[in-house]
Each structure stands twice: as structure tokens, then as C-alpha cells.
Design an enzyme around this catalytic site. Structure first.
Site, PDB file in Angstrom:
ATOM      1  N   CYS A  64       0.822  -1.205   0.000  1.00 36.73           N
ATOM      2  CA  CYS A  64       0.000   0.000   0.000  1.00 36.73           C
ATOM      3  C   CYS A  64       0.864   1.267   0.000  1.00 36.73           C
ATOM      4  O   CYS A  64       1.476   1.607  -0.999  1.00 36.73           O
ATOM      5  CB  CYS A  64      -0.979  -0.035   1.166  1.00 36.73           C
ATOM      6  SG  CYS A  64      -2.364   1.094   0.979  1.00 36.73           S
ATOM      7  N   HIS A  73      -3.645  -5.485   1.531  1.00 37.46           N
ATOM      8  CA  HIS A  73      -3.335  -5.735   2.939  1.00 37.46           C
ATOM      9  C   HIS A  73      -3.823  -7.137   3.313  1.00 37.46           C
ATOM     10  O   HIS A  73      -4.730  -7.675   2.684  1.00 37.46           O
ATOM     11  CB  HIS A  73      -4.060  -4.728   3.837  1.00 37.46           C
ATOM     12  CG  HIS A  73      -3.512  -3.343   3.778  1.00 37.46           C
ATOM     13  ND1 HIS A  73      -2.279  -3.007   4.284  1.00 37.46           N
ATOM     14  CD2 HIS A  73      -4.042  -2.196   3.276  1.00 37.46           C
ATOM     15  CE1 HIS A  73      -2.073  -1.719   4.107  1.00 37.46           C
ATOM     16  NE2 HIS A  73      -3.122  -1.193   3.490  1.00 37.46           N
TER      17      HIS A  73
END
Length: 486
Positions: A335, A432
Site C-alpha cells: 500500500c 493488505h
């Protein structure tokens, strides 16, 4: 008829989240329908809900303990600290505004209707709602307009159990002192107390429990010993990350190094690696250096990517990372870490601070443009080496460029995800929870030269929750807590 009871603390990090999780699993195992609820949370560790929003990771764990799906109404106000713009305010799962701390105090009354709406929804959905407070119940300077502790308890008209942490010392003073500083009406709302994280012979604190009860008039719901397997459960706050620049597990086959930056988020991505016997996970804060013998450098998520990129450079980590890559080391960016690895990060709308563009680390041929719209979605997919995974996306920004033509993975809806450098040594992804998937984690360990692991990470979390429930049932007056709910 549904009932509710609230758990507040004498301070932050006294174990409220874990006590609620343990009670949630214990009551669920008894056959009750249980809903966790936290009116206001502050954390950059968040989870994606089934209704398309985000809540604090602690409420996600509590919902898992209660065996119920995640909903934004379990945590209607989530504050996510970021750089110069203060904290991002997420209301019922969606970004609502940003504000600095002083400004937020005046905003809170505007948020109470959403808090009460969400609480009513949760109360209608379960036999009992276990409500968690935030910070300390004795912060009387914040009592006006409070939506997190006694202000909420008063508005919802529910009883409170106060939790103190004996491990940090002064638990008698902190519990008795709370009775002295809060208003008489707030003190009368407290029906009992729990002393948490006790180590040693419980008989040695029997007189202490009696003294607290005598001086406060509150019922003693129990002395809860330290729960060792708490380390196997996701932590809510970055304070749980080890301090300093020490090494991880010695004698492991693989060394993974993680720079710890000021605005780290979703750091529970590290938990599966912590649990791996063949992984030495080394967390390095500014002031240290990235070890030269690392097999993998892992850049995790950030709530303020540009600010953390500046901190990364200021610490000299950019020099260490370049040397690591020259030596043939692997890099994985998750991310915000993925965004940092590119050529540039543009923030034309001033999402994170002053509008502008900054140079990235340049190890991936990609560019990121930050936008105000956040992607919040659960995903499944397969990495290009054939390993499956399940996880979630939680990010602002769009990343494009030459290396996106070599995606890390393809998602189940057909979308490509991430990028891989021409050398194959640098990888970025927006997913994630990637390493919580046993197959995907094993693929990375194999790539780094470790043997296959038999660790079943998610099963281990479930076992820890069941163990926590047993622990709570053994040491707390659970029946008394239920009887006081209303």
C-alpha cells in the site's frame, strides 16, 4: 430485550479491547448473540467491513470473537492521525472531514447523532452489546461534549465497568482516584471494576481488591491474570510495536527488516511473520540502520505516505535500501510502501498536506496520484507465481506506469494488482492481509530460501480467542457482568 454494558479504562492501553474480545467469545460460546461497539476510536490500524466502510482493527477482532460480520456501526467514529492536516475523521465507515485536535473538540457534538444511530442498530442486532470506551474515564477536561466515555454512557444510559492495569503499577490509586475525580453521577454509573494483567500469586492481591471495593463501593468483577497468548492476536495501537532497534528471533532462516515510520498503518500485516519460526523480523526505527544481511525489506502501510517518505529519507533508510537492492535483496511494498517505491507521488488536492508532487524512491517504474476517494474492498486473487491469497484494499490514490505491466497478482474480478520491477527484486501491491494467507506467505518464504511452514495463522488466531474466552470465564464474574447489563 437487548442489553448493553460499557468497559472503560483508567488509562489508555489497560487492556479494554482484549477484555471485550474475551467476553465476546465467551458469551458467543454460551450461545448468546453479541455485538461489539466503540463509539470513538483513534487508530491507523483499520479493517474493511462487509458494508463497504472501515472500522478500528480492535472492533474487527471483537466481531470475529463474537462470530458476527463486520459493520461500520461497530465503530461509528474512527480518528486516523495523519501529518500536517491533523486527523482524518471517519464517520460510519466513510471519510467525513479532517481536523486538528483543538478543532475536533468542537466537532464532537455533531457526531453524537451518528454514534447513537449506530448504537441503536447494534443493540437491535444482538442479545447484548459490549461497549468499549477510549483512553481514560478520568479525563474530566474532556467530559464536556464527550462521545467516547462517560458522555456516551450517559446518553445511552448504560452501566460501566472500569478496568485498571496492575502491570504498569499504581492500580489501586488509579481506580480509587477515578472515583474521586469524576462527577458523582458518573461515579454512580460505574457498577464494578476489573484489575487486568496480574502476574504472580493472586492471593497476594486479595487485600488490594478488597481495599478498592471498600473505597469505591464498586463490585470486584475479578483479577485477570496476564494472558500470554495475547501476542497472537492483532494489536490496535502502534504502541504495541516493539521499541528501539533490536533484532527479532535468532537462528531463523530468513531475516525480514521493517522500517518503522511515524505514520505506520495496518501494521497487523506483520503479525503472521512474527509467528513464523523461520523468520527473524527486525523492526528498525529512525536512528538505526537497515541491516545489511536482510533477505527482504518490507515497507508497510502509511496514513501519511509523503510525510513518511520524508522521514524515510531523513533517517538514511533510502541509502540502506538502495544498497540492499544492489546486493540482490528483495523488497516488498504494501500500500503506502508500494507508493513510496515508485518514481513520484502527486497530491494535487492536498489530501495529506500542501498540494504538490514529491520524488519517490525510484525502485519501481510507476507513479502515484493521491485522490480524495478511498478504495475500501475485500479482495481475493492469485499472485503471478500461482499462490492464492485473500485480503483487502484500503487506500487513496491510483498507481500507473511501466512496471504495472508486470503485475504482482490478478484479483478474482480480473483486475491486475501491483507491480514488479524488471529485475524481479522489487514488488509492490495494494493488498493488505496478504501474508495472513498461509499459501501466499509460504510462497514468499520459499522465494527467500526458507522451507515450507506448517503455521496455520488464522487457525492460531481462533485458538487464541478460544483460549482468551476460557481465561476470562475462569477469572472474571461473567455472570455478574451480564446481570448488570441493561
Amino acid at each position: 430485550m437487548s442489553r448493553a454494558i460499557m468497559f472503560q479504562g483508567t488509562g489508555s492501553d489497560v487492556g479494554k479491547s482484549l477484555v471485550v474480545a474475551g467476553l465476546a467469545r465467551a458469551l458467543a460460546n454460551r450461545g448468546m448473540s453479541v455485538a461489539p461497539f466503540k463509539p470513538q476510536n483513534m487508530s491507523n490500524n483499520a479493517a474493511v467491513t462487509e458494508d463497504g466502510g472501515e472500522i478500528g482493527r480492535a472492533q474487527a477482532l471483537q466481531a470475529r470473537a463474537a462470530k458476527v460480520p463486520l459493520t461500520v456501526h461497530m465503530n461509528p467514529v474512527l480518528l486516523k492521525p495523519q501529518s500536517e492536516v491533523g486527523a482524518q475523521i471517519v464517520v460510519q465507515g466513510r471519510v467525513w472531514a479532517t481536523a486538528k485536535a483543538a478543532e475536533y473538540q468542537g466537532i464532537k457534538p455533531q457526531l453524537m447523532p451518528a454514534v447513537m444511530d449506530s448504537f441503536a442498530r447494534m443493540k437491535a442486532s444482538a442479545d447484548i452489546v459490549l461497549v468499549e470506551g477510549a483512553g481514560s474515564a478520568s479525563e474530566t477536561n474532556l467530559r464536556v461534549n464527550d462521545i467516547a466515555n462517560m458522555g456516551f454512557a450517559e446518553a445511552a444510559d448504560i452501566p460501566v465497568v472500569l478496568i485498571g492495569d496492575i502491570d504498569r503499577g499504581g492500580v489501586i490509586a488509579s481506580l480509587v482516584g477515578t472515583k474521586q475525580v469524576v462527577s458523582q453521577a458518573d461515579a454512580a454509573r460505574i457498577v464494578g471494576f476489573i484489575v487486568n494483567r496480574f502476574r504472580g500469586d493472586p492471593a497476594l492481591f486479595a487485600d488490594g481488591m478488597t481495599e478498592i471495593a471498600r473505597q469505591t463501593g464498586w463490585h470486584a468483577f475479578g483479577l485477570l491474570p496476564f494472558f500470554t497468548d495475547a501476542a497472537k492476536l492483532p494489536a490496535e495501537d502502534a504502541l504495541a510495536l516493539s521499541y528501539g532497534n533490536g533484532a527479532g528471533r535468532k537462528g531463523a532462516r530468513v531475516k525480514i527488516v521493517v522500517p518503522i515510520l511515524p505514520h505506520i498503518s495496518n501494521f497487523d500485516d506483520l503479525d503472521p511473520l512474527e509467528a513464523e519460526p523461520e523468520v527473524e523480523l527486525v523492526k528498525v526505527r529512525p536512528g538505526g540502520a537497515l541491516p545489511g544481511d536482510a533477505d527482504l525489506v518490507l515497507l508497510v502501510g502509511s496514513k501519511a505516505t509523503i510525510a513518511d517518505l520524508e522521514a524515510f529519507r531523513a533517517a538514511g533508510f533510502d541509502i540502506d535500501l538502495a544498497a540492499h537492492i544492489r546486493r540482490g535483496g528483495q523488497v516488498l511494498g504494501l500500500c503506502g510502501g508500494y507508493q513510496m517505491l515508485g518514481r513520484s507521488i502527486a497530491d494535487p488536492q492536498g489530501v495529506e498536506g500542501p498540494a504538490g508532487t514529491v520524488a519517490g524512491l525510484g525502485h519501481l517504474d510507476v507513479e502515484t496520484v493521491l485522490t480524495g476517494e478511498k478504495s475500501l474492498v475485500s479482495v481475493k486473487g492469485t499472485s503471478t507465481d500461482g499462490a492464492p491469497f485473500a485480503g483487502y484494499e484500503m487506500h487513496m490514490g491510483r498507481t500507473t506506469g511501466e512496471d504495472c505491466g508486470r503485475p504482482f497478482a490478478h484479483l478474482s474480478d480480473g483486475r491486475p494488482d501491483g507491480a514488479v520491477s524488471l529485475s524481479g527484486r522489487v514488488t509492490g501491491t495494494y493488498v493488505h492481509g496478504l501474508l495472513a494467507d498461509d499459501a501466499q506467505r509460504n510462497a514468499w518464504l520459499k522465494r527467500l530460501g526458507a522451507p515450507s511452514s506448517d503455521l496455520a495463522y488464522e487457525a492460531g488466531v481462533e485458538a487464541a480467542l478460544d483460549g482468551l474466552a476460557t481465561h476470562v470465564e475462569a477469572h472474571l464474574d461473567v455472570d455478574g457482568i451480564i446481570a448488570n447489563a441493561r
